[in-house]
Design an enzyme around this catalytic site. Structure first.
Site, PDB file in Angstrom:
ATOM      1  N   GLU A   1       0.793  -1.294  -0.036  1.00 44.86           N
ATOM      2  CA  GLU A   1      -0.021   0.164   0.031  1.00 44.86           C
ATOM      3  C   GLU A   1       0.801   1.272   0.105  1.00 44.86           C
ATOM      4  OE1 GLU A   1      -4.083  -1.482   2.046  1.00 44.86           O
ATOM      5  OE2 GLU A   1      -2.716  -0.614   3.232  1.00 44.86           O
TER       6      GLU A   1
ATOM      7  N   GLU B   1      -6.691  -7.791  -1.078  1.00 48.98           N
ATOM      8  CA  GLU B   1      -7.183  -7.809   0.109  1.00 48.98           C
ATOM      9  C   GLU B   1      -8.701  -7.500   0.039  1.00 48.98           C
ATOM     10  OE1 GLU B   1      -5.443  -5.103   2.855  1.00 48.98           O
ATOM     11  OE2 GLU B   1      -3.483  -5.814   2.492  1.00 48.98           O
TER      12      GLU B   1
END
Length: 656
Positions: A142, A304
């Site tokens: 991320e 995710e």
């Protein structure tokens, strides 16, 4: 098709692996994602590399016929590294170093961190380059999330000076472009230029836009170095990706700059997170997924996918039974073709104890386990369908220069870029028309409708392309403040807004008004149909355009808010304010009919997505509502998804 979970065997007694993996197999898992936060486990002391834990874990995973995505561990560096080199830490706008203890606390311009991070990646990928079970590498984790895209340290200041010197060559040119004569900010040398830490009032808008570009370049160059290293060392059977976090337009980096170097884009899909009392709307979630697909104009992975409630400290909305499953179908409908859930089991220690997974800390198979199992069982039957590309006739265009210019100067206290993008996206979304969300430099000549929300920063080349597109029969839709500024983030002397866009749009904007909380203005059509505008309004005088909505208040009732302009074989529309959704839906229906767009009428909150595998045409119907609805006389339960087959004659039949 990969179906899997994010799994962290180092968080548990390794003796739990057999139980975990056997239940994963029962659930339909064929891939696990591991390793992205385990640098210290791999290098407990500087130079003492030890991958033995993951050697054992991977051998155990292979026993169950499961493959691996391995995350490089550079998002969380070990404590010994920061103790030795505190310069790697981010510095905030107040000049304070960010403390060790969270994640992604590193400065992208730290040469020390680049060296150490590339070293651990080099050792890791070399060690596993021939491991057949590892089929994918994930770079970092991320990138730029949670404010980690911003740093004001001396390393960044030095790099910023180099960035500016390369761009402007002379400080006199920079002074001219930035307008530093104002407030006496003129510089004699690049070394005098500060980073934009807190000051009295505000910094120069041109400086701030260059700072945003520099921040984006800093992150992107870091990412590219890691991608290039992994690509150089990996096995031929292994691919390279990284997982993008949400909130794209609230970031100080352009995702396109490094995503185009990946084998495929991956995304972390959280329709709700800590602190939210309800999920984002289906329209916003759809626009987000279409943005991810648009980065490389290809289908993508989700690594995710939310299943349980989320929160580091404040826990967000609890997904209702089958709601997270519906979000999973929704992601596949919009271009996902491989999916991993976050996470296999919620952690019982550390900062993410309330980021719940498929299993909770009780380690029991409950509703969530069975939802994922049924989803995996069903979706795996349609691999060819979800590998096939999505064809869209409508494109929504964005430019990060424009987005950052809005962040630097919001103009209205109610302005949020994502809200304005969704405002223009949703009228076509509600008709179940396929939409691509693309950076403006993609070729848009093959689309029928191109939408440019609040494009206040624009260059002449884009204007030319829009004119060519419209002359050839395309439809362009622009919303308020279009063409106000140039690429230097400056107003244009001697031009009436919308500047170079005036011939295309057939309008001139004589004045504008920022609308704040509680303020709205009424607009009306020539047939007397009323609507309202919030956030902003442009006071528009048509030149060649036709007025569709005009204002009703005394001073401005002769002025337009929404216009339509014939331009060549096509049309250009201007929406001069934050027009309410119902009016925009009516406008979009007329445009869809005019352009012959394929649409499907559904009840509110019901989404119908056309997909084809090249042989069979499908309609994927998702009920986003918490109540029953009908589609083609079929009842859909709350948050239910069903697949229908559409014949060449247009008849629709439900599939089992």
């Amino acid at each position: 098709m990969y179906r899997g979970v994010d799994y962290y065997p180092e968080h548990w007694d390794i003796e739990m692996m057999d139980s975990d993996l056997s239940r994963m197999k029962e659930m339909g898992v064929n891939l696990v994602r591991i390793g992205e936060f385990a640098w210290h486990l791999m290098e407990k002391e500087e130079g003492k590399i030890d991958f033995s834990f993951f050697d054992r874990a991977i051998e155990k995973i292979k026993e169950y016929g499961i493959e691996v995505m391995f995350g490089t561990p550079t998002a969380t560096f070990p404590a010994w590294l920061v103790q030795k080199h505190p310069s790697i830490l981010i510095e905030d706008e107040n000049g304070q170093k960010i403390s060790f203890g969270g994640r992604r606390q590193y400065c992208y311009n730290s040469e020390v961190y680049q060296e150490y991070s590339l070293n651990i990646v080099q050792k890791l990928v070399t060690h596993y380059q021939h491991e057949k079970a590892i089929v994918a590498w994930q770079i970092d984790n991320e990138l730029g999330h949670e404010g980690s895209d911003m740093c004001y340290c001396s390393q960044c200041q030095k790099a910023f000076h180099s960035f500016l010197e390369e761009k402007y060559e002379t400080v006199d040119e920079l002074n001219n472009v930035w307008g530093t004569i104002f407030w006496g900010q003129t510089y004699n040398d690049f070394s005098e230029i500060p980073v934009p830490k807190k000051t009295i009032t505000v910094h120069n808008p041109s400086m701030m836009l260059d700072w945003a570009r520099f921040r984006s370049q800093s992150l992107s160059e870091f990412a590219k170095k890691h991608v290039e290293l992994v690509r150089e060392l990996k096995g031929e059977h292994q691919t390279v990706t990284t997982n993008l976090p949400g909130g794209f337009f609230d970031k100080w980096f352009d995702h396109n700059e490094f995503s185009r170097s990946l084998d495929y884009v991956s995304y972390d899909n959280y329709p709700v997170w800590g602190g939210l009392k309800e999920p984002v709307t289906p329209a916003e979630l759809s626009a987000t997924l279409d943005f991810v697909r648009g980065l490389n104009k290809q289908n993508f992975w989700i690594v995710e996918q939310l299943m349980g409630a989320q929160g580091h400290d404040i826990i967000g909305y609890l997904p209702r039974p089958n709601q997270a499953k519906a979000w999973s179908y929704h992601a596949f409908a919009h271009g996902c073709n491989n999916m991993l859930y976050f996470r296999w089991r919620g952690m019982n220690r550390g900062a993410e104890q309330y980021c719940l997974g498929i299993l909770d800390a009780n380690n029991q198979k409950t509703r969530k386990f069975h939802e994922v199992k049924s989803f995996f069982n069903h979706i795996s039957q349609y691999e060819d369908l979800f590998d096939a590309p999505i064809q869209a006739d409508v494109a929504v265009l964005y430019d990060f220069d424009n987005i950052w210019a809005w962040r630097i100067q919001r103009e209205s206290s109610q302005f949020q870029f994502m809200n304005e993008l969704v405002r223009m996206y949703e009228p076509f979304y509600r008709q179940n028309i396929a939409i691509d969300v693309l950076r403006y430099d993609h070729d848009f000549s093959t689309y029928k409708v191109v939408i440019l929300p609040v494009m206040k920063v624009i260059d002449e080349e884009l204007v030319r392309r829009l004119e060519e597109f419209t002359k050839a029969g395309g439809t362009v839709i622009m919303s308020y403040r279009a063409g106000v500024k140039n690429k230097q983030n400056n107003l244009i002397l001697g031009e009436t807004i919308p500047g170079k866009l005036s011939p295309l749009l057939g309008i001139q904007v004589e004045e504008s008004e920022s609308l704040h909380d509680g303020q709205q203005v009424t607009v009306v059509t020539t047939d007397g149909e009323e609507s309202t505008c919030k956030v902003w309004r442009d006071i528009v005088r048509p030149t060649t355009a036709q007025t569709l909505y005009h204002y009703t208040d005394h001073f401005y009732k002769e002025y337009a808010c929404v216009t339509e302009n014939q331009f060549g074989e096509g049309k250009a529309y201007y929406v001069g304010g934050g027009l309410e959704l119902d009016a925009l839906v009516d406008l979009a229906k007329d445009i869809a009919q005019d352009q012959g767009l394929q649409n499907i009428q559904t009840e509110p909150g019901v989404e119908a997505v056309r997909r084809t595998d090249g042989t069979t045409n499908y309609i994927i119907v998702i009920n986003h509502n918490g109540h029953e609805v009908t589609f083609k006389n079929k009842v859909l339960q709350p948050y239910e998804c069903r697949f229908f087959e559409m014949s060449e004659e247009g008849t629709i039949d439900e599939l089992s």
